[in-house]
Design a protein around this motif. Structure first.
Motif, mmCIF file in Angstrom:
data_model
loop_
_atom_site.group_PDB
_atom_site.id
_atom_site.type_symbol
_atom_site.label_atom_id
_atom_site.label_comp_id
_atom_site.label_asym_id
_atom_site.label_seq_id
_atom_site.Cartn_x
_atom_site.Cartn_y
_atom_site.Cartn_z
ATOM 1 N N THR A 79 0.842 -1.201 0.000
ATOM 2 C CA THR A 79 0.000 0.000 0.000
ATOM 3 C C THR A 79 0.874 1.247 0.000
ATOM 4 O O THR A 79 0.392 2.336 -0.261
ATOM 5 C CB THR A 79 -0.950 0.042 1.220
ATOM 6 O OG1 THR A 79 -0.184 0.193 2.424
ATOM 7 C CG2 THR A 79 -1.822 -1.200 1.277
ATOM 8 N N MET A 80 2.169 1.070 0.316
ATOM 9 C CA MET A 80 3.093 2.209 0.361
ATOM 10 C C MET A 80 4.119 2.183 -0.766
ATOM 11 O O MET A 80 4.506 3.226 -1.266
ATOM 12 C CB MET A 80 3.796 2.251 1.715
ATOM 13 C CG MET A 80 2.799 2.418 2.838
ATOM 14 S SD MET A 80 3.472 3.062 4.336
ATOM 15 C CE MET A 80 4.152 4.607 3.862
ATOM 16 N N LEU A 81 4.551 0.990 -1.141
ATOM 17 C CA LEU A 81 5.551 0.830 -2.204
ATOM 18 C C LEU A 81 5.063 -0.229 -3.186
ATOM 19 O O LEU A 81 4.739 -1.349 -2.789
ATOM 20 C CB LEU A 81 6.898 0.400 -1.621
ATOM 21 C CG LEU A 81 7.632 1.420 -0.752
ATOM 22 C CD1 LEU A 81 8.798 0.758 -0.022
ATOM 23 C CD2 LEU A 81 8.116 2.587 -1.577
ATOM 24 N N GLU A 82 5.029 0.133 -4.452
ATOM 25 C CA GLU A 82 4.572 -0.779 -5.498
ATOM 26 C C GLU A 82 5.774 -1.294 -6.284
ATOM 27 O O GLU A 82 6.624 -0.514 -6.720
ATOM 28 C CB GLU A 82 3.619 -0.041 -6.445
ATOM 29 C CG GLU A 82 3.173 -0.849 -7.628
ATOM 30 C CD GLU A 82 2.350 -0.050 -8.618
ATOM 31 O OE1 GLU A 82 1.707 -0.684 -9.474
ATOM 32 O OE2 GLU A 82 2.339 1.199 -8.567
ATOM 33 N N LEU A 83 5.834 -2.616 -6.479
ATOM 34 C CA LEU A 83 6.893 -3.209 -7.292
ATOM 35 C C LEU A 83 6.639 -2.868 -8.756
ATOM 36 O O LEU A 83 5.595 -3.191 -9.300
ATOM 37 C CB LEU A 83 6.929 -4.726 -7.110
ATOM 38 C CG LEU A 83 7.930 -5.487 -7.983
ATOM 39 C CD1 LEU A 83 9.361 -5.044 -7.686
ATOM 40 C CD2 LEU A 83 7.773 -6.976 -7.770
ATOM 41 N N ILE A 84 7.601 -2.199 -9.387
ATOM 42 C CA ILE A 84 7.472 -1.796 -10.790
ATOM 43 C C ILE A 84 8.173 -2.816 -11.693
ATOM 44 O O ILE A 84 7.569 -3.370 -12.594
ATOM 45 C CB ILE A 84 8.067 -0.381 -11.026
ATOM 46 C CG1 ILE A 84 7.411 0.655 -10.118
ATOM 47 C CG2 ILE A 84 7.918 0.022 -12.492
ATOM 48 C CD1 ILE A 84 5.925 0.830 -10.339
ATOM 49 N N THR A 85 9.471 -3.037 -11.462
ATOM 50 C CA THR A 85 10.225 -4.002 -12.275
ATOM 51 C C THR A 85 11.332 -4.637 -11.450
ATOM 52 O O THR A 85 11.789 -4.066 -10.462
ATOM 53 C CB THR A 85 10.892 -3.355 -13.514
ATOM 54 O OG1 THR A 85 11.792 -2.332 -13.077
ATOM 55 C CG2 THR A 85 9.895 -2.795 -14.484
#
Length: 141
Positions: A79-85
């Motif tokens: 909810t605070m950090l989203e995995l991008i790649t």
């Protein structure tokens, strides 16, 4: 009653108007430049980093995915950090079993403080057989 304007007034007035318009164009509002990513490396074990919503956090760790070892999140508040790649760039391309530079990009989603915890292990052996651990904290504004 109309007053006659001095004929020298018009060239001066047009010159002032031209400068005014040119300065308005020069003050054109440009979109903000994206912030540089927050860079986290193995030397940053236990550190706290500051980021703003929308900023990227790049984790740069060495690994060896060709032997099955990889960095896995053991604690990541999505909810605070989203995995991008996630990528693995071999340090010695063409050499079997070569270590790689693991690059993991996260995007800060909302304000707050969160701790990221990772473990280095083979997926089939599980975190109880982890060879290494890594953690850091991110304060997001």
């Amino acid at each position: 009653m109309y007053r006659q304007v001095n004929p020298a007034f018009w060239p001066v007035a047009l010159l002032v108007l031209a400068f005014f318009l040119a300065s308005c164009q020069a003050a054109e509002v440009r979109p903000p430049q994206p912030l540089a990513p927050v860079k986290v490396t193995a030397e940053d074990q236990g550190r706290t980093f500051k980021a703003v919503v929308g900023q990227t956090v790049t984790i740069n760790l060495e690994g060896n995915p060709s032997t099955g070892y990889d960095w896995h999140f053991t604690s990541l508040d999505e909810t605070m950090l989203e995995l991008i790649t996630r990528t693995a760039d071999p340090l010695f391309p063409g050499r079997t079993g070569s270590p790689a530079r693991m690059l993991i990009h996260l995007k800060a989603l909302r304000a707050g403080t969160t701790t990221v915890k990772m473990a280095y292990f083979r997926a089939w052996e599980g975190p109880q057989k982890a060879e290494n651990f890594f953690e850091f904290t991110v304060q997001i504004d």
